[in-house]
Design a protein around this motif. Structure first.
Motif, PDB file in Angstrom:
ATOM      1  N   LEU A 192     -26.053  35.923  64.579  1.00  0.00           N
ATOM      2  CA  LEU A 192     -25.597  34.724  63.865  1.00  0.00           C
ATOM      3  C   LEU A 192     -26.654  33.639  63.859  1.00  0.00           C
ATOM      4  O   LEU A 192     -26.865  32.946  62.821  1.00  0.00           O
ATOM      5  CB  LEU A 192     -24.303  34.201  64.518  1.00  0.00           C
ATOM      6  N   ASP A 193     -27.325  33.510  64.971  1.00  0.00           N
ATOM      7  CA  ASP A 193     -28.378  32.500  65.054  1.00  0.00           C
ATOM      8  C   ASP A 193     -29.500  32.842  64.105  1.00  0.00           C
ATOM      9  O   ASP A 193     -30.052  31.950  63.403  1.00  0.00           O
ATOM     10  CB  ASP A 193     -28.884  32.423  66.489  1.00  0.00           C
ATOM     11  N   ALA A 194     -29.828  34.122  64.057  1.00  0.00           N
ATOM     12  CA  ALA A 194     -30.911  34.539  63.145  1.00  0.00           C
ATOM     13  C   ALA A 194     -30.483  34.314  61.707  1.00  0.00           C
ATOM     14  O   ALA A 194     -31.280  33.882  60.854  1.00  0.00           O
ATOM     15  CB  ALA A 194     -31.243  36.009  63.400  1.00  0.00           C
ATOM     16  N   ALA A 195     -29.240  34.608  61.399  1.00  0.00           N
ATOM     17  CA  ALA A 195     -28.750  34.424  60.040  1.00  0.00           C
ATOM     18  C   ALA A 195     -28.753  32.952  59.667  1.00  0.00           C
ATOM     19  O   ALA A 195     -29.102  32.563  58.535  1.00  0.00           O
ATOM     20  CB  ALA A 195     -27.335  35.014  59.926  1.00  0.00           C
ATOM     21  N   ALA A 196     -28.368  32.109  60.645  1.00  0.00           N
ATOM     22  CA  ALA A 196     -28.344  30.670  60.367  1.00  0.00           C
ATOM     23  C   ALA A 196     -29.744  30.163  60.121  1.00  0.00           C
ATOM     24  O   ALA A 196     -29.993  29.327  59.210  1.00  0.00           O
ATOM     25  CB  ALA A 196     -27.702  29.943  61.546  1.00  0.00           C
ATOM     26  N   LYS A 197     -30.684  30.625  60.917  1.00  0.00           N
ATOM     27  CA  LYS A 197     -32.065  30.192  60.730  1.00  0.00           C
ATOM     28  C   LYS A 197     -32.595  30.661  59.382  1.00  0.00           C
ATOM     29  O   LYS A 197     -33.307  29.943  58.689  1.00  0.00           O
ATOM     30  CB  LYS A 197     -32.933  30.730  61.861  1.00  0.00           C
ATOM     31  N   ALA A 198     -32.248  31.879  59.024  1.00  0.00           N
ATOM     32  CA  ALA A 198     -32.706  32.403  57.733  1.00  0.00           C
ATOM     33  C   ALA A 198     -32.122  31.577  56.606  1.00  0.00           C
ATOM     34  O   ALA A 198     -32.805  31.265  55.610  1.00  0.00           O
ATOM     35  CB  ALA A 198     -32.300  33.883  57.603  1.00  0.00           C
ATOM     36  N   THR A 199     -30.881  31.215  56.712  1.00  0.00           N
ATOM     37  CA  THR A 199     -30.242  30.399  55.675  1.00  0.00           C
ATOM     38  C   THR A 199     -30.893  29.050  55.597  1.00  0.00           C
ATOM     39  O   THR A 199     -31.133  28.521  54.500  1.00  0.00           O
ATOM     40  CB  THR A 199     -28.740  30.240  55.993  1.00  0.00           C
ATOM     41  N   LYS A 200     -31.205  28.478  56.742  1.00  0.00           N
ATOM     42  CA  LYS A 200     -31.836  27.153  56.779  1.00  0.00           C
ATOM     43  C   LYS A 200     -33.205  27.219  56.163  1.00  0.00           C
ATOM     44  O   LYS A 200     -33.594  26.312  55.400  1.00  0.00           O
ATOM     45  CB  LYS A 200     -31.924  26.680  58.220  1.00  0.00           C
ATOM     46  N   ARG A 201     -33.969  28.313  56.461  1.00  0.00           N
ATOM     47  CA  ARG A 201     -35.294  28.405  55.864  1.00  0.00           C
ATOM     48  C   ARG A 201     -35.172  28.571  54.380  1.00  0.00           C
ATOM     49  O   ARG A 201     -36.004  28.030  53.574  1.00  0.00           O
ATOM     50  CB  ARG A 201     -36.044  29.598  56.487  1.00  0.00           C
ATOM     51  N   SER A 202     -34.156  29.311  53.963  1.00  0.00           N
ATOM     52  CA  SER A 202     -33.975  29.513  52.533  1.00  0.00           C
ATOM     53  C   SER A 202     -33.667  28.207  51.828  1.00  0.00           C
ATOM     54  O   SER A 202     -34.177  27.929  50.752  1.00  0.00           O
ATOM     55  CB  SER A 202     -32.836  30.517  52.297  1.00  0.00           C
TER      56      SER A 202
END
Length: 206
Positions: A192-202
């Motif tokens: 989830l943390d990785a997904a959140a970071k990916a979304t934020k970078r996007s």
């Protein structure tokens, strides 16, 4: 020699002649025997004394009468001696018989006492063997009971050990499951943390 002496000598010669067959028979019948109390000889001499006494009375011969009386006394003494010896022999025979009976009784008592002693010894040995068998049976029963008790204790200990091992395995399994759940949760958090970071970078790149 006077006429009285001739008569006495004639009488004595006739008596000795009459005694010859008995004397010859006595030598054969009493060969090796000792003593003068032979009943046939005593009977003949008693008759001989009566003949002398009768002839002495008829002939008025005092010498012949005296010889007859002396011979009668001798016969009576010998007859008494024979009777005494026979009585003594009978008493000795009775004494020997009593002694033999007493000896047989004593031997019988000794034999019965020996038999009773042997029987008692056998009984004691049998009682001893029976007592030893009972002791051995009791010892064997106690040992068997002790072995059973020890076996039960070993079974209880083994059961306790198996139960403890099972509980330990259950605890370890529970801890492992808890650890796996924790790892799963941590992985989900990381994802989830990785997904959140990916979304934020996007979002930032737009």
């Amino acid at each position: 020699m006077d006429i009285s002496a001739l008569r006495r000598e004639l009488i004595n010669m006739n008596l000795r002649a009459a005694r010859l067959p008995l004397t010859a028979f006595e030598l054969v019948a009493r060969r090796g025997q000792v003593g003068t109390e032979w009943p046939p000889a005593i009977a003949f001499e008693s008759a001989e004394a009566r003949v002398k006494e009768t002839c002495g009375s008829l002939l008025r011969d005092e010498t012949l009468l005296t010889d007859a009386r002396l011979q009668r006394v001798s016969v009576n003494q010998r007859r008494h001696a024979a009777q005494t010896r026979a009585e003594a022999a009978q008493k000795q025979s009775q004494a020997d018989e009593r002694h033999a009976r007493r000896k047989a009784d004593v031997e019988g008592q000794e034999r019965r006492a020996q038999e009773q002693a042997e029987k008692r010894q056998q009984q004691l040995e049998s009682e001893k063997a029976e007592a030893e068998r009972k002791v051995a049976d009791e010892a064997a029963a106690k040992k068997a009971s002790a072995d059973k008790a020890a076996a039960r204790r070993r079974e209880q200990l083994e059961a306790q050990e198996r139960s403890a091992e099972a509980r330990r395995l259950e605890v370890e399994a529970a801890a492992l499951a808890e650890k796996e759940r924790a790892l799963d949760a941590e992985e989900r958090v990381d994802r989830l943390d990785a997904a959140a970071k990916a979304t934020k970078r996007s979002r930032t790149s737009r």
